[in-house]
Design an enzyme around this catalytic site. Structure first.
Site, PDB file in Angstrom:
ATOM      1  N   ASP A  20       0.883  -1.166   0.000  1.00 52.78           N
ATOM      2  CA  ASP A  20       0.000   0.000   0.000  1.00 52.78           C
ATOM      3  C   ASP A  20       0.924   1.220   0.000  1.00 52.78           C
ATOM      4  O   ASP A  20       1.583   1.509   0.996  1.00 52.78           O
ATOM      5  CB  ASP A  20      -0.889  -0.022   1.252  1.00 52.78           C
ATOM      6  N   LYS A  82       2.439  11.434  -3.290  1.00 51.03           N
ATOM      7  CA  LYS A  82       1.446  10.727  -4.105  1.00 51.03           C
ATOM      8  C   LYS A  82       0.452  11.700  -4.749  1.00 51.03           C
ATOM      9  O   LYS A  82      -0.087  11.430  -5.817  1.00 51.03           O
ATOM     10  CB  LYS A  82       0.712   9.717  -3.226  1.00 51.03           C
ATOM     11  N   GLU A 159      -7.369   0.347  -4.460  1.00 51.21           N
ATOM     12  CA  GLU A 159      -7.353   0.310  -2.993  1.00 51.21           C
ATOM     13  C   GLU A 159      -8.674  -0.170  -2.376  1.00 51.21           C
ATOM     14  O   GLU A 159      -8.665  -1.060  -1.523  1.00 51.21           O
ATOM     15  CB  GLU A 159      -6.919   1.673  -2.439  1.00 51.21           C
ATOM     16  N   ASP A 182     -13.349   4.884   1.289  1.00 53.06           N
ATOM     17  CA  ASP A 182     -11.923   5.002   1.624  1.00 53.06           C
ATOM     18  C   ASP A 182     -11.493   6.471   1.563  1.00 53.06           C
ATOM     19  O   ASP A 182     -11.339   7.050   0.493  1.00 53.06           O
ATOM     20  CB  ASP A 182     -11.106   4.138   0.642  1.00 53.06           C
TER      21      ASP A 182
HETATM   22  P1  ADP Z   1      -3.138   7.218   3.046  1.00 57.23           P
HETATM   23  O1  ADP Z   1      -3.852   6.026   2.562  1.00 57.23           O
HETATM   24  O2  ADP Z   1      -3.445   8.441   2.282  1.00 57.23           O
HETATM   25  O3  ADP Z   1      -1.693   7.015   3.285  1.00 57.23           O
HETATM   26  P2  ADP Z   1      -4.163   6.794   5.735  1.00 57.23           P
HETATM   27  O4  ADP Z   1      -5.288   5.873   5.504  1.00 57.23           O
HETATM   28  O5  ADP Z   1      -2.998   6.295   6.489  1.00 57.23           O
HETATM   29  O6  ADP Z   1      -3.775   7.569   4.445  1.00 57.23           O
HETATM   30  O7  ADP Z   1      -4.762   8.072   6.486  1.00 57.23           O
HETATM   31  C1  ADP Z   1      -3.971   9.173   6.715  1.00 57.23           C
HETATM   32  C2  ADP Z   1      -4.827  10.368   7.001  1.00 57.23           C
HETATM   33  O8  ADP Z   1      -5.670  10.078   8.100  1.00 57.23           O
HETATM   34  C3  ADP Z   1      -3.983  11.555   7.419  1.00 57.23           C
HETATM   35  O9  ADP Z   1      -4.478  12.729   6.799  1.00 57.23           O
HETATM   36  C4  ADP Z   1      -4.151  11.593   8.905  1.00 57.23           C
HETATM   37  O10 ADP Z   1      -4.002  12.890   9.425  1.00 57.23           O
HETATM   38  C5  ADP Z   1      -5.572  11.116   9.047  1.00 57.23           C
HETATM   39  N1  ADP Z   1      -5.851  10.560  10.377  1.00 57.23           N
HETATM   40  C6  ADP Z   1      -5.228   9.561  11.014  1.00 57.23           C
HETATM   41  N2  ADP Z   1      -5.770   9.351  12.213  1.00 57.23           N
HETATM   42  C7  ADP Z   1      -6.777  10.244  12.349  1.00 57.23           C
HETATM   43  C8  ADP Z   1      -7.715  10.537  13.379  1.00 57.23           C
HETATM   44  N3  ADP Z   1      -7.720   9.869  14.510  1.00 57.23           N
HETATM   45  N4  ADP Z   1      -8.598  11.529  13.145  1.00 57.23           N
HETATM   46  C9  ADP Z   1      -8.597  12.225  12.001  1.00 57.23           C
HETATM   47  N5  ADP Z   1      -7.746  11.995  11.006  1.00 57.23           N
HETATM   48  C10 ADP Z   1      -6.834  11.024  11.170  1.00 57.23           C
HETATM   49 MG    MG Z   2      -4.823   4.576   1.814  1.00 52.52          MG
END
Ligand code: ADP
Ligand code: MG
Length: 620
Positions: A20, A82, A159, A182
């Site tokens: 991922d 990304k 995804e 998502d």
């Molecule tokens: P990606 O797939 O884009 O890498 P993720 O699924 O890991 O992303 O999610 C990352 C996003 O989720 C970030 O913008 C992060 O700030 C947000 N995030 C993570 N935990 C929380 C939370 N508890 N509340 C709000 N936003 C969150």
């Molecule tokens: Mg993701």
């Protein structure tokens, strides 16, 4: 005694891993004892921040340590790359420039290191996930990034589909309709999946490549900045470090607001003016934050509505709602979703891990470690794809004009579709095939994927020569187009793939060069890395030599001919218009005629483009 020879080596089991590559976090997983498992980084973390940093000694650092350098050394640190994939916008890092996919390759290279620690060094096959709504270029660049990192990219999967697989794997005996929502750091995807007897069928998929937690953070950054402007008349966003600091604090506050009703943000030093530290303090309530981002969240609900319509389902038909991506931890998201469906989303899904676990399952199905008859998944095209055609308009044809769909949105993949077209001018010896994706009836409003010229059409009356256009959309979501002149009977086909593969090889070579240069400076002590790139580079050079020359330009004469036809057609239309529009059309025709007289290739091209654009604008 055992004889270990080359053949045996080749037959040795090669693991396929699932990756991922997220905007915020990345991870790699594989199937261990029949279950997907994430491979930890040496410091024990399963997900690593998708951040690349070049330290002061020139070493490349990826992950958590890189993320901690975002504020201290913003010019040496890159996050959320990304979001730029597919843009060919070069990115400054430590005084050098790299393309987005090259930076992504450094993240993937880090993950490759974790894989090598488990399986030993050498080539590894990988399944890499991308947002369902990623374009053709973004998919190609992701594949390229994987290859640059030393992976053989077996498959690119969507995804939300991966997340559905992770769920399906655990609930193989259930028959249900699932909605995967998502919302991560940079992108939003929503898919409807039907699960029946172990077959997961994606029914429809939509999304937004520029919507996610990053946008929520920047909304807060703007709020903080306004506070500072009001107080000190200084915009902290203009200072690279101030900006990075605000972004970091914004994300922290946002995350806290998912569990707390309010947070106090207190930053005494954000930036300095005349040696005076300037800062601010603010108390943020959850409802204020929700107000800032609600419009964006409501947009995602519109997408949910659309995807249901496309899947021909009502909200009550959905049995399960899976919330994936860190941003779904925002309570308002679950609230909007449960209001819409009148049902609570699943809580046993890990929002950040579901995608990589699903990627590992797909990898396991691919390598054969997981039995194929247990679980099967089919996916769909997220866009319509087709070509530009002359569009009949007020009795006239204009170029490039209309968009003719060959593969409609939400067609199950892989798919092959073909259609017949015909020449539009007497004696026409070539046709330009311009390939687009999108939902507008006008080609220029859609996203261009590529173009090529089919030549060698025998002279004939207008409309007499037939051209067969074939679109093949493969399992990785990458398109290949072939055009063939029917009458000659000869094998006369040109594929976009030829042009694009050459382009991607060129791109690959350029990237290898740039990364080589980058790494030479960055890790001058790391001879192995350097050698690895040299070997790759030589292989690529060899392949390029074997490549044929590819011609994709209109000839000068054809362009002139096109300009004359366009001029005549446009002149004939003047009578349909009055006033300003009429004047504009007349002016354009006169400019076009001047270009024809002057007969300069570039000028002709520009004049044709202008007239065409104007005509389409007038129509719309
Ligand atoms: P990606 O797939 O884009 O890498 P993720 O699924 O890991 O992303 O999610 C990352 C996003 O989720 C970030 O913008 C992060 O700030 C947000 N995030 C993570 N935990 C929380 C939370 N508890 N509340 C709000 N936003 C969150
Ligand atoms: Mg993701």
């Amino acid at each position: 005694m055992k004889n270990v020879n080359k053949t045996n080596d080749k037959e040795k089991f090669r693991p396929v891993v699932g990756i991922d590559l997220g905007t915020t976090n990345s991870a790699v997983a594989y199937i261990r004892y029949g279950k997907p498992e994430i491979i930890s980084s040496p410091n024990g973390k399963e997900l690593i921040p998708s951040v690349v940093h070049v330290d002061t000694s020139g070493k490349i650092v990826v992950g958590k340590d890189a993320a901690s350098a975002l504020v201290a050394m913003p010019s040496r640190t890159i996050a959320a790359v990304k979001r730029k994939m597919g843009s060919s916008e070069s990115i400054d890092i430590a005084g050098k420039k790299l393309l987005p996919h090259e930076i992504s390759s450094l993240i993937l290279k880090e993950l490759k290191g974790y894989v090598d620690r488990v399986f030993g060094e050498g080539e590894k096959e990988a399944v890499i996930t991308v947002p369902a709504y990623f374009t053709d270029e973004q998919r190609r660049e992701t594949k390229l990034a994987g290859e640059l990192a030393g992976f053989i990219v077996e498959r690119i999967i969507n995804e939300p589909t991966a997340a559905a697989l992770a769920f399906g794997f655990e609930h193989i005996d259930e028959n249900s309709h699932i909605l995967v929502y998502d919302l991560g750091g940079g992108t939003f995807d929503v898919s409807v999946v039907e699960m029946m007897d172990g077959i997961l069928e994606v029914k429809a998929s939509t999304g937004n490549n520029y919507l996610g937690g990053e946008d929520f953070d920047w909304k807060l950054v703007d709020l903080f900045a306004e506070k500072m402007i009001a107080k000190h008349r200084v915009d902290p966003r203009e200072d690279l470090r101030g900006r990075a600091l605000l972004k970091e604090e914004a994300e922290k506050a946002k995350i806290l607001l998912s569990t707390e009703e309010s947070v106090r943000v207190s930053l005494p030093i954000v930036t300095v003016r005349e040696n005076q530290p300037l800062g601010f303090e603010i108390v943020l309530h959850r409802k204020d934050f929700v107000q800032l981002i609600d419009e964006m969240l409501l947009e995602t609900i519109d997408s949910v509505r659309n995807v249901l319509k496309e899947a021909k389902l009502r909200s009550a038909d959905l049995d399960e709602i899976l919330l994936v991506g860190g941003s779904t931890r925002i309570p308002r998201v679950a609230e909007l979703i449960s209001d819409f469906f009148q049902k609570e989303p699943r809580v046993d899904i890990h929002p950040e891990e579901a995608v990589v676990l699903g990627a590992a399952i797909q990898a396991g199905l691919k390598s054969g470690v997981l039995s194929k008859d247990g679980l099967i998944v089919t996916d769909v095209t997220p866009y319509s794809m087709g070509i530009a055609v002359l569009k009949e308009w007020q009795g006239l044809a204009i170029h490039p004009g209309g968009f003719h769909v060959i593969i409609p949105k939400n067609t199950t993949i892989p798919t092959t579709r073909s259609e017949m077209f015909c020449t539009s001018r007497a004696g026409q010896s070539a046709v330009s095939i311009e390939i687009f994706q999108g939902e507008s009836e006008w080609a220029k409003k859609n996203h261009i994927l590529g173009d090529f010229l089919l030549e060698g059409i025998p002279p004939n009356h207008a409309g007499a020569e037939e051209i067969e256009v074939v679109f093949r959309y493969n399992i990785n979501g990458i398109l290949e187009v072939t055009a063939k002149c029917v009458s000659t009977g000869e094998q006369m086909s040109v594929t976009v793939q030829d042009a694009l593969v050459r382009n991607s090889q060129e791109l690959y070579l350029e990237s290898v060069n740039r990364l080589q240069e980058f790494l030479k400076k960055a890790t001058s002590s790391d001879e192995e890395e350097w050698e690895g790139f040299q070997i790759m580079m030589q292989e690529m050079l060899q392949e390029e030599e074997e490549d044929d020359e590819y011609e994709d330009e209109l000839t000068h004469d054809e362009l002139r001919e096109e300009a004359i036809t366009l001029s005549e057609r446009t002149k004939a239309m003047v009578g349909n218009y009055r006033g300003n529009e009429r004047r504009q059309i007349k002016q354009m025709v006169s400019k076009l005629n001047k270009a024809i007289l002057k007969d300069d290739f570039e000028e002709l091209q520009t004049a044709i483009d202008k007239v065409t654009d104007k005509l389409i604008d007038l129509e719309m």
